[in-house]
Design an enzyme around this catalytic site. Structure first.
Site, PDB file in Angstrom:
ATOM      1  N   LYS A 274       0.787  -1.219   0.033  1.00  0.00           N
ATOM      2  CA  LYS A 274      -0.051  -0.063   0.187  1.00  0.00           C
ATOM      3  C   LYS A 274       0.798   1.397  -0.075  1.00  0.00           C
ATOM      4  O   LYS A 274       0.306   2.260  -0.752  1.00  0.00           O
ATOM      5  CB  LYS A 274      -0.867   0.094   1.335  1.00  0.00           C
ATOM      6  CG  LYS A 274      -1.985  -1.100   0.977  1.00  0.00           C
ATOM      7  CD  LYS A 274      -2.863  -0.809   2.373  1.00  0.00           C
ATOM      8  CE  LYS A 274      -4.315  -1.686   2.252  1.00  0.00           C
ATOM      9  NZ  LYS A 274      -5.193  -1.848   3.144  1.00  0.00           N
TER      10      LYS A 274
ATOM     11  N   ASP B  79     -10.498   2.493   2.393  1.00  0.00           N
ATOM     12  CA  ASP B  79     -10.832   1.757   3.659  1.00  0.00           C
ATOM     13  C   ASP B  79     -11.769   2.736   4.561  1.00  0.00           C
ATOM     14  O   ASP B  79     -12.555   2.159   5.501  1.00  0.00           O
ATOM     15  CB  ASP B  79      -9.389   1.465   4.293  1.00  0.00           C
ATOM     16  CG  ASP B  79      -8.805   0.308   3.813  1.00  0.00           C
ATOM     17  OD1 ASP B  79      -9.520  -0.708   3.193  1.00  0.00           O
ATOM     18  OD2 ASP B  79      -7.279  -0.031   4.050  1.00  0.00           O
TER      19      ASP B  79
HETATM   20  P1  NAP Z   1      -1.230  -3.382  11.282  1.00  0.00           P
HETATM   21  O1  NAP Z   1      -0.936  -2.110  10.342  1.00  0.00           O
HETATM   22  O2  NAP Z   1      -0.415  -4.441  11.489  1.00  0.00           O
HETATM   23  O3  NAP Z   1      -1.604  -2.933  12.711  1.00  0.00           O
HETATM   24  C1  NAP Z   1      -1.995  -3.700  13.930  1.00  0.00           C
HETATM   25  C2  NAP Z   1      -2.251  -2.884  15.063  1.00  0.00           C
HETATM   26  O4  NAP Z   1      -2.378  -3.846  15.833  1.00  0.00           O
HETATM   27  C3  NAP Z   1      -1.234  -2.061  15.672  1.00  0.00           C
HETATM   28  O5  NAP Z   1      -1.639  -0.844  16.334  1.00  0.00           O
HETATM   29  C4  NAP Z   1      -0.505  -2.931  16.780  1.00  0.00           C
HETATM   30  O6  NAP Z   1      -0.093  -2.251  17.783  1.00  0.00           O
HETATM   31  C5  NAP Z   1      -1.740  -3.682  17.312  1.00  0.00           C
HETATM   32  N1  NAP Z   1      -1.462  -5.079  17.934  1.00  0.00           N
HETATM   33  C6  NAP Z   1      -1.033  -6.169  17.375  1.00  0.00           C
HETATM   34  N2  NAP Z   1      -0.890  -7.250  18.196  1.00  0.00           N
HETATM   35  C7  NAP Z   1      -1.186  -6.505  19.312  1.00  0.00           C
HETATM   36  C8  NAP Z   1      -1.361  -6.960  20.747  1.00  0.00           C
HETATM   37  N3  NAP Z   1      -1.278  -8.474  21.069  1.00  0.00           N
HETATM   38  N4  NAP Z   1      -1.817  -6.323  21.833  1.00  0.00           N
HETATM   39  C9  NAP Z   1      -2.100  -4.705  21.454  1.00  0.00           C
HETATM   40  N5  NAP Z   1      -2.108  -4.414  20.212  1.00  0.00           N
HETATM   41  C10 NAP Z   1      -1.736  -5.009  19.092  1.00  0.00           C
HETATM   42  O7  NAP Z   1      -2.546  -4.121  10.726  1.00  0.00           O
HETATM   43  P2  NAP Z   1      -3.883  -3.329  10.267  1.00  0.00           P
HETATM   44  O8  NAP Z   1      -3.617  -3.417   8.762  1.00  0.00           O
HETATM   45  O9  NAP Z   1      -4.073  -1.986  10.748  1.00  0.00           O
HETATM   46  O10 NAP Z   1      -5.205  -4.357  10.522  1.00  0.00           O
HETATM   47  C11 NAP Z   1      -5.476  -4.409  11.810  1.00  0.00           C
HETATM   48  C12 NAP Z   1      -6.956  -5.161  11.938  1.00  0.00           C
HETATM   49  O11 NAP Z   1      -7.889  -4.712  11.071  1.00  0.00           O
HETATM   50  C13 NAP Z   1      -6.489  -6.742  11.621  1.00  0.00           C
HETATM   51  O12 NAP Z   1      -7.267  -7.534  12.267  1.00  0.00           O
HETATM   52  C14 NAP Z   1      -7.199  -6.479  10.014  1.00  0.00           C
HETATM   53  O13 NAP Z   1      -7.827  -7.771   9.698  1.00  0.00           O
HETATM   54  C15 NAP Z   1      -8.378  -5.394  10.267  1.00  0.00           C
HETATM   55  N6  NAP Z   1      -8.668  -5.156   9.119  1.00  0.00           N
HETATM   56  C16 NAP Z   1      -9.914  -5.038   8.453  1.00  0.00           C
HETATM   57  C17 NAP Z   1     -10.512  -4.510   7.530  1.00  0.00           C
HETATM   58  C18 NAP Z   1     -11.791  -4.730   6.864  1.00  0.00           C
HETATM   59  O14 NAP Z   1     -11.919  -4.174   5.970  1.00  0.00           O
HETATM   60  N7  NAP Z   1     -12.512  -4.965   7.908  1.00  0.00           N
HETATM   61  C19 NAP Z   1      -9.432  -3.791   6.469  1.00  0.00           C
HETATM   62  C20 NAP Z   1      -8.043  -3.738   7.058  1.00  0.00           C
HETATM   63  C21 NAP Z   1      -7.728  -4.222   8.497  1.00  0.00           C
HETATM   64  P3  NAP Z   1       1.668  -1.597  17.762  1.00  0.00           P
HETATM   65  O15 NAP Z   1       1.638  -0.350  17.129  1.00  0.00           O
HETATM   66  O16 NAP Z   1       2.024  -1.469  19.320  1.00  0.00           O
HETATM   67  O17 NAP Z   1       2.346  -2.668  17.011  1.00  0.00           O
END
Ligand code: NAP
Length: 287
Positions: free
Chosen positions: A78, A115
């Site tokens: 992205k 998004d």
């Molecule tokens: P990402 O960029 O990898 O960000 C992950 C986030 O989760 C970060 O803030 C991370 O914190 C936090 N995190 C991960 N493990 C954790 C833990 N054990 N305890 C506390 N915080 C934790 O991922 P993303 O792309 O933003 O996606 C995040 C979620 O949204 C995923 O579950 C994904 O499936 C979902 N999503 C859904 C859609 C949809 O269309 N519905 C679209 C995009 C994403 P740190 O900053 O501390 O690492």
């Protein structure tokens, strides 16, 4: 051609849209978008291309070469696509993340990010939520959190507090959500009208399958949106329901961000019901 796509098969005239990412073979985008093309009886097909990290620029060249009409972009490309493409929308430029590329009639490639708008459309459809004047908390600060934060701030939210494990990431996300973004703390969850889980805690096939924050902070009168769509009901969603909050899973956002891409590419209104139904059937069957 039947509305369910019976009898349809690709021809020389068929227009192509695709998703690039790595890994990509698990992607649900082909399921959702092919359901949309069939429901609208459009001679389009949507396929997935595995593209390794570092090859985003080559993928854009290939989009031109093969005259691919629409491209979805997912991890890990992205940000690289946002840097390599000739033009981005204001939102995609602010996020430095492109999840959808449109090839205009004169051949220009334009990067969008659907998004955040997908999140707002999904939650509006399911709950009637309108951001203006609302206090919002986003738990998490990754790509999804940032898109939602920017969308809520631009739609007039009164407060967008980012609560995240790593403070530096929360600070970067909060800055994007001008003028109402700030770094928040767990106490903000109790005072919020909308709480969004944008962490990956609770995702299927991830360890540990816990809760991203203490659900006792949730109560009646709030909306809890979990961006996770697999499983359909996360432990956080169950806990929030028990405490009287209105709950929304990630299906609405997933469908509506794809619907926005569909409309940008085809100019045709997206068949939301057909897209949701195809995705729901697949996720329930998969269990
Ligand atoms: P990402 O960029 O990898 O960000 C992950 C986030 O989760 C970060 O803030 C991370 O914190 C936090 N995190 C991960 N493990 C954790 C833990 N054990 N305890 C506390 N915080 C934790 O991922 P993303 O792309 O933003 O996606 C995040 C979620 O949204 C995923 O579950 C994904 O499936 C979902 N999503 C859904 C859609 C949809 O269309 N519905 C679209 C995009 C994403 P740190 O900053 O501390 O690492």
């Amino acid at each position: 051609m039947a509305a369910d796509g019976g009898g349809w098969s690709p021809r020389a005239s068929t227009r192509v849209a695709a998703v690039i990412g790595d890994p990509i073979r698990h992607s649900l985008s082909p399921l959702i978008l092919n359901a949309a093309f069939r429901a609208r009886e459009l001679d389009w097909v949507y396929v997935a291309f595995p593209v390794e990290e570092g090859n985003a620029r080559e993928a854009l060249v290939a989009m031109r070469t093969f005259a691919i009409d629409g491209l979805s972009v997912t991890m890990p490309h992205k940000t690289a696509v946002a840097g390599a493409i000739e033009r981005c929308t204001e939102v995609a430029a602010a996020l430095r993340a492109v999840n959808c590329v449109v090839r205009t009639d004169d051949g220009e490639l334009v990067g969008h990010n659907t998004d955040g708008s997908g999140f707002l459309s999904g939650i509006a459809e399911e709950t009637g939520f309108a951001p203006a004047g609302q206090r919002c908390v986003i738990v998490g600060a990754g790509g999804a959190a940032r898109a939602v934060a920017v969308a809520l701030a631009r739609a007039g939210a009164a407060d967008v507090a980012i609560v995240n494990r790593t403070r530096a990431n929360a600070e970067q996300a909060a800055v994007l959500a001008v003028p109402v973004g700030r770094v928040g703390a767990s106490d903000d969850i109790e005072r919020a009208d909308l709480v969004v889980n944008a962490t990956s805690v609770g995702m299927a096939r991830r360890e540990p399958a816990g809760l991203p924050f203490d659900p006792d902070r949730l109560h009646q009168g709030q909306i809890l949106a979990d961006l996770i769509y697999d499983p359909l009901t996360t432990p956080l969603l169950s806990a929030a329901r028990t405490r009287g909050a209105i709950t929304v899973n990630g299906v609405g956002m997933l469908v509506h961000q794809a619907a926005a891409a569909f409309e940008l590419w085809t100019g045709v209104e997206a068949p939301i019901a057909a897209m949701t139904s195809a995705l729901g059937a697949h996720l329930r069957q998969r269990g």
